[in-house]
Design a protein around this motif. Structure first.
Motif, mmCIF file in Angstrom:
data_model
loop_
_atom_site.group_PDB
_atom_site.id
_atom_site.type_symbol
_atom_site.label_atom_id
_atom_site.label_comp_id
_atom_site.label_asym_id
_atom_site.label_seq_id
_atom_site.Cartn_x
_atom_site.Cartn_y
_atom_site.Cartn_z
ATOM 1 N N PHE A 236 95.930 -80.703 28.847
ATOM 2 C CA PHE A 236 95.024 -81.404 27.934
ATOM 3 C C PHE A 236 93.831 -80.551 27.514
ATOM 4 N N PRO A 237 93.157 -79.833 28.437
ATOM 5 C CA PRO A 237 92.041 -78.981 27.989
ATOM 6 C C PRO A 237 92.481 -77.913 26.980
ATOM 7 N N PRO A 244 91.705 -79.843 18.015
ATOM 8 C CA PRO A 244 90.575 -80.780 18.194
ATOM 9 C C PRO A 244 90.861 -82.174 17.648
ATOM 10 N N GLN A 245 91.790 -82.296 16.701
ATOM 11 C CA GLN A 245 92.118 -83.612 16.160
ATOM 12 C C GLN A 245 92.789 -84.511 17.203
ATOM 13 N N LEU A 246 93.202 -83.931 18.323
ATOM 14 C CA LEU A 246 93.875 -84.711 19.371
ATOM 15 C C LEU A 246 92.917 -85.174 20.472
ATOM 16 N N GLU A 301 104.100 -89.302 23.949
ATOM 17 C CA GLU A 301 105.098 -88.608 23.134
ATOM 18 C C GLU A 301 104.754 -88.693 21.652
ATOM 19 N N GLU A 302 104.310 -89.869 21.209
ATOM 20 C CA GLU A 302 103.952 -90.035 19.796
ATOM 21 C C GLU A 302 102.784 -89.136 19.405
ATOM 22 N N ALA A 303 101.800 -89.024 20.300
ATOM 23 C CA ALA A 303 100.585 -88.285 19.957
ATOM 24 C C ALA A 303 100.726 -86.778 20.131
ATOM 25 N N LEU A 304 101.474 -86.341 21.145
ATOM 26 C CA LEU A 304 101.433 -84.936 21.534
ATOM 27 C C LEU A 304 102.662 -84.112 21.164
#
Length: 317
Positions: A236-237, A244-246, A301-304
């Motif tokens: 995540f970091p 940055p949008q995530l 899963e949808e986001a990443l």
């Protein structure tokens, strides 16, 4: 007859030295060793210390039965279980090395009539086990080493697909977690059904799925904790720096990690004595965890996945 390997050297220093020499020879020769164990069916079992968290590898004799891989915690008939057995009770995920493969497994001690049948088979394979059992009052545990390799789906093409991106690796881990949780729920239903079926006077017999349910729950929690710790500490970091949008999605996922951990801790508390756990409470906790985790994995899963699909796997590829 070849004697099984079960941490059998009497002094700690000589035991470590002897075991390491067998381990080195095993790895150097594709699972073959000489001396008193020539021709024996051996494996290397790596457990994680129940207290230390340090990995420990021991060479052990193994027995094969109808596709199952078994080890007996005999310790040559000593009155105490060997250290590796205590380790796998606390941390069921282990690593197995045979002559031609290495893989992660879930260590599940057999119980009841199943344990007795498997032990009889072990004695037929090597009569030394009968002699070890005669030396001690403790019942020698028979441990089934179940492969913990992630299975893709029933789609043959997906099962054979090589994981080449971090996104693919994430999906592989998620499939394993979902499958393991389904397995735990099915075992819980069978466990409580066996308890409910007891009739007549006296206490119900010890259920044959108690340890199996416990080990699979612990393996699931162990993997989930490692997965979330890796994401929070590393994945995540890195994603937040390059994407940055995530950041909002990553903050939500980290918060959900803490929620899932709290539910997981409650489930482990119930497992402290699964033989007397309240069925309704246990099922409710498990159902709540299943729903929360399923929604969490779906959102992750949808986001990443679009970003992770651009990152090669394994690292450095």
């Amino acid at each position: 007859m070849n004697k099984p390997m079960s941490e059998s050297i009497p002094t700690p220093t000589s035991a470590l030295s002897f075991n390491q020499s067998v381990i080195d020879e095993f790895r150097a020769n594709g699972g073959r060793v000489g001396g008193p164990f020539a021709g024996g069916d051996l494996l290397l079992l790596t457990t994680t210390g129940a207290r230390s968290g340090t990995e420990h590898t021991v060479p052990l004799g193994c027995v094969r039965r109808d596709g199952l891989l078994l080890v007996v915690a005999s310790d040559m008939g000593a009155d105490q279980h060997p250290a590796w057995y205590h380790n796998l009770l606390a941390r069921p995920l282990v690593r197995v090395e045979t002559g031609d493969e290495e893989y992660e497994a879930i260590a599940v001690p057999a119980e009841g009539a199943r344990r007795d049948r498997l032990f009889e088979h072990a004695v037929r394979a090597d009569s030394c086990y009968a002699g070890y059992q005669a030396r001690t009052d403790r019942k020698l545990p028979v441990v089934v080493l179940e492969s913990a390799q992630p299975q893709a789906t029933d789609d043959p093409q997906e099962q054979d697909a090589e994981v080449t991106t971090l996104g693919g690796k994430l999906l592989e881990v998620h499939r394993w977690l979902r499958a393991q949780l389904r397995h735990v729920r099915a075992e819980a239903d069978a466990h409580f059904a066996a308890r409910d079926a007891h009739q007549g006077p006296g206490e119900p017999p010890a259920p044959g799925l108690g340890l199996q349910l416990r080990q699979h729950c612990l393996a699931f929690c162990q993997t989930l904790q490692f997965h979330h710790t890796s994401e929070d500490g590393h994945v995540f970091p890195a994603l937040a720096r390059y994407h940055p949008q995530l950041r909002d999605a990553l903050e939500r996922l980290s918060s959900e990690h803490r929620t899932v951990t709290r539910i997981q801790d409650g489930l482990l508390a119930l497992l402290a004595d699964v033989s007397t756990a309240d069925p309704d409470r246990f099922r409710a906790e498990l159902a709540r965890m299943s729903a929360e985790l399923g929604a969490h994995l779906d959102y992750e899963e949808e986001a990443l996945l679009p970003a992770l699909a651009e990152i090669p796997w394994p690292p450095g590829r």
